[in-house]
Design a protein around this motif. Structure first.
Motif, mmCIF file in Angstrom:
data_model
loop_
_atom_site.group_PDB
_atom_site.id
_atom_site.type_symbol
_atom_site.label_atom_id
_atom_site.label_comp_id
_atom_site.label_asym_id
_atom_site.label_seq_id
_atom_site.Cartn_x
_atom_site.Cartn_y
_atom_site.Cartn_z
ATOM 1 N N GLU A 121 31.311 36.836 7.707
ATOM 2 C CA GLU A 121 30.589 36.795 8.615
ATOM 3 C C GLU A 121 30.230 35.159 9.177
ATOM 4 O OE1 GLU A 121 29.524 40.376 6.445
ATOM 5 O OE2 GLU A 121 29.455 38.269 6.027
ATOM 6 N N SER A 125 28.073 34.549 19.537
ATOM 7 C CA SER A 125 26.865 33.883 19.302
ATOM 8 C C SER A 125 25.840 34.395 20.352
ATOM 9 C CB SER A 125 27.071 32.498 19.466
ATOM 10 O OG SER A 125 27.629 31.940 20.665
ATOM 11 N N ASN A 177 32.144 34.365 12.080
ATOM 12 C CA ASN A 177 32.005 34.949 13.223
ATOM 13 C C ASN A 177 31.807 34.030 14.518
ATOM 14 O OD1 ASN A 177 32.164 37.182 14.896
ATOM 15 N ND2 ASN A 177 30.361 38.076 14.040
ATOM 16 N N HIS A 215 22.454 36.401 19.500
ATOM 17 C CA HIS A 215 21.502 35.747 18.864
ATOM 18 C C HIS A 215 20.820 34.860 19.546
ATOM 19 C CE1 HIS A 215 20.279 32.768 15.508
ATOM 20 N NE2 HIS A 215 19.952 33.795 15.018
ATOM 21 N N GLN A 221 24.071 36.768 9.061
ATOM 22 C CA GLN A 221 25.015 36.048 9.545
ATOM 23 C C GLN A 221 26.091 35.402 8.480
ATOM 24 O OE1 GLN A 221 23.325 33.747 12.373
ATOM 25 N NE2 GLN A 221 23.484 35.351 14.099
ATOM 26 N N LYS A 224 19.358 35.687 9.810
ATOM 27 C CA LYS A 224 20.289 34.592 9.509
ATOM 28 C C LYS A 224 21.039 34.897 8.225
ATOM 29 C CE LYS A 224 19.783 29.610 10.536
ATOM 30 N NZ LYS A 224 19.234 28.687 9.674
#
Lengths: 319, 327
Positions: free
Chosen positions: B205, B211, B208, B214, B135, B132
């Motif tokens: 990021e 998805s 971004n 993830h 991200q 996480k």
């Protein structure tokens, strides 16, 4: 050959080391050894001026500051060992630990047992890290530094010496790295010179994100910061991009109105920027957007359903 | 995890930490943790007034095939002794662990945290989620076991009746404690210096849009857990069915006994002795419910994470739509 280097390097610190002529011969092979281990057959001349680049991770600096804050009463500076990895042309410093030491006018005592012990412990966790040098807080390089440096050169080939000015003598925290080199006329008293190296800061990706968050603690008066929650983070990131865009726009306005002369390289960057936005037909974009949104909504629905299910299950069991 | 406002007199202590600890945890995972392996370490600090301050930490070596766990205790002892020499707080206040997509609610964690909390009441476990964080936003959470759960662990009574008595649900197992990062002035200066000197471009990021990767992984883990859960439920169902069947059998047996006794009395014979029914009908073993609780807690955690993630992404998608609309 060493004397030529003296003139070429600026900002070098010279300190006469109490090295007897007998030790000279012991030291010389070592310095020669250094040049061969570096993988270059070039003379020490080039290695000292364009020395290896020192890449420091922020962890190391934070650790040094922390040990400085926790130093014993009466100690004016803190020293410790630097751990990291050596590449062909760069040295990456990834960890460090402080070593207790006592310094007085004419002697310096370093707890070497402790240093060895700590290094062993650290090696268990990260076996790839080796001792690459040592650090000291404070602005100058003193005579004691030379002695300590000599000790460290026994542990590692060509150790680097990092100084961090935590007392902020010049208003800034000068972070510098040095490597030592012999100098003087061979045969007579030999001195040791610390030549500076370029220092760069590197981050892992996750480190950089962590540092970004930590940077925000600078701005609050109580130096505190909580960790924010999901959507506000996206909002924050969007706000940052917006700020950047306004800066760019302001620059463009200035150029257009003639206030600032246009710079070609900046212009090229702007071209890249504008071209990066992909041209998609509206229907395609609609489709992509909708399918993505549908995916996300479905997943949200499923997870809510699952949560309701387990809550129900629990209530039933407890009946 | 939900933040539970404790109704007890004790207020949950806030957790204060410094830059150094955060950076060390990040670095440790980066260097030693690959894939889904978990890295752990110890947190050091002290308890001041109403806060728990974490001032330093050190990592644990990975469990390797050679050397058994003689390393653990000895390593810890040596490390703490050495750190004491350099004036670093050597009081254990908790431990940290990295997690893979949020799957940390396990028996091992519970046991470790219980032993820590038993010794030191305010200890926390810091869960660092590297994926996480990669991200775009640092994900570091602190958890403690609720007092209710501590009680249950102490008594080790994991049967359904025990849990019913304690009235504990999966939401009341862990309580999340807010973390505040507080730095000294010197570290502040360091931060300013770094900002000045480092030329790393600001990557975004967090904005971004992709998805699916993830989401896929999270859903995969969620499905596995739900499978486990359903198996557990089946077990519990068979148990309760067995139990009720047995009750019926007992009942029937007692009735037959009474009938026979009545008949014998009418015939003038002595009644049959009352046999110990519990020996005849051995009650079935109730399945331990602790695992179910843990699985439920884990599923809850996954769902929370997924929902956070989707809400962020929905926001981003709507932003992209707005931008595209302007073209």
């Amino acid at each position: 050959m060493e004397s030529v280097r003296c003139g070429a390097v600026e900002d070098a610190v010279i300190s006469p080391a109490p090295i007897k002529p007998a030790c000279l011969f012991a030291c010389l092979p070592q310095t020669l050894l250094i040049s061969t281990t570096e993988g270059t057959v070039l003379s020490l001349l080039s290695m000292s001026v364009f020395g290896p680049v020192v890449k420091i991770h922020p962890v190391v600096l934070a650790s040094i500051c922390d040990s400085y804050e926790r130093r014993n009463e009466g100690a004016s500076r803190v020293i410790g060992t630097l751990l990291g990895t050596i590449d062909k042309h760069s040295i990456e410093v990834t960890n460090c630990f402080s070593v207790p030491h006592n310094e007085s006018e004419d002697e310096v005592a370093v707890d070497m047992e402790f240093a060895k012990n700590m290094y062993e412990l650290h090696k268990r966790v990260s076996p790839t890290e080796v001792i690459i040098g040592w650090y000291a807080t404070g602005f100058d390089i003193t005579e004691h530094s030379v002695l300590i440096h000599e000790y460290y050169s026994r542990e590692a080939s060509n150790p680097i010496h990092l100084t961090v000015d935590t007392a902020l003598q010049s208003g800034k925290m000068n972070i510098r790295a040095y490597v030592s080199a012999q100098m003087g006329v061979p045969g007579k008293t030999v001195g040791v010179m610390f030549t500076p190296l370029t220092v760069k800061y590197v981050y892992y990706d996750t480190e950089r994100i962590g540092v970004d968050l930590l940077q925000r603690t600078r701005l609050t008066p109580s130096r505190t910061n909580g960790l924010t929650s999901d959507l506000s983070q996206v909002g924050g990131a969007a706000a940052r991009v917006q700020d950047m865009l306004t800066t760019v726009l302001a620059y463009i306005e200035d150029v257009l109105s003639g206030k600032v002369t246009a710079d070609n390289s900046v212009g090229r960057f702007l071209m890249d920027l504008v071209n990066k936005v992909p041209t998609i037909s509206p229907e395609d974009f609609e489709n992509m957007l909708n399918s993505n949104i549908n995916d996300l909504l479905m997943v949200t629905y499923l997870s809510n359903l699952t949560q309701a299910q387990i809550a129900l299950n629990e209530k039933l069991v407890l009946l | 995890m939900f933040l539970i406002f404790s109704k007890l007199k004790k207020k949950t202590m806030d957790v204060y930490t410094t830059n150094l600890v955060v950076l060390k945890i990040i670095k440790h995972y980066q260097e030693e943790g690959q894939g889904s392996e978990v890295v752990q370490g110890v947190l050091l600090g002290l308890v001041v007034d109403d806060r728990l301050e974490i001032t330093n930490c050190f990592p644990f070596p990975q469990h390797t095939e050679d050397d058994a766990d003689f390393d653990e205790v000895q390593y810890q002892m040596e490390m703490m002794r050495s750190l004491r020499h350099v004036n670093i707080d050597h009081l254990h206040v908790g431990w940290y662990q990295s997690t893979y997509y949020g799957s940390f609610v396990s028996r091992a964690l519970l046991d470790s945290q219980f032993s820590y909390q038993h010794a030191i009441e305010e200890s926390v476990v810091l869960i660092y989620d590297p994926i996480k964080t990669a991200q775009g936003s640092l994900s570091l959470k602190a958890y403690r076991l609720t007092p209710k759960l501590m009680e249950i662990c102490k008594e080790k009574d994991f049967t359904p009746e025990g849990l019913k008595k304690a009235n504990i649900g999966f939401e009341q197992m862990f309580e999340e404690v807010p973390i505040v990062i507080k730095n000294s002035h010197l570290i502040n200066v360091l931060m300013w210096e770094l900002e000045d000197k480092s030329t790393v471009a600001d990557k975004h990021e967090l904005l971004n849009l992709s998805s699916s990767n993830h989401l896929e992984k999270s859903l995969q883990l969620l499905m596995d857990r739900v499978d486990d859960m359903s198996q557990d439920i089946v077990k519990y169902n068979t148990y309760s069915r067995n139990l009720s069947k047995q009750q019926q059998q007992k009942h029937q047996y007692l009735q037959r006994r009474q009938q026979e006794n009545a008949q014998r009395q009418s015939r003038g014979e002595p009644p049959l002795p009352e046999e110990d029914i519990s020996k005849l009908f051995k009650p079935p073993q109730p399945p331990p419910r602790m695992d179910t609780l843990l699985i439920a807690g884990q599923i809850n955690n996954y769902c929370q994470n997924v929902k956070e993630f989707t809400s962020q992404n929905l926001g981003k998608l709507f932003m992209a739509e707005a931008l595209q609309g302007h073209n």
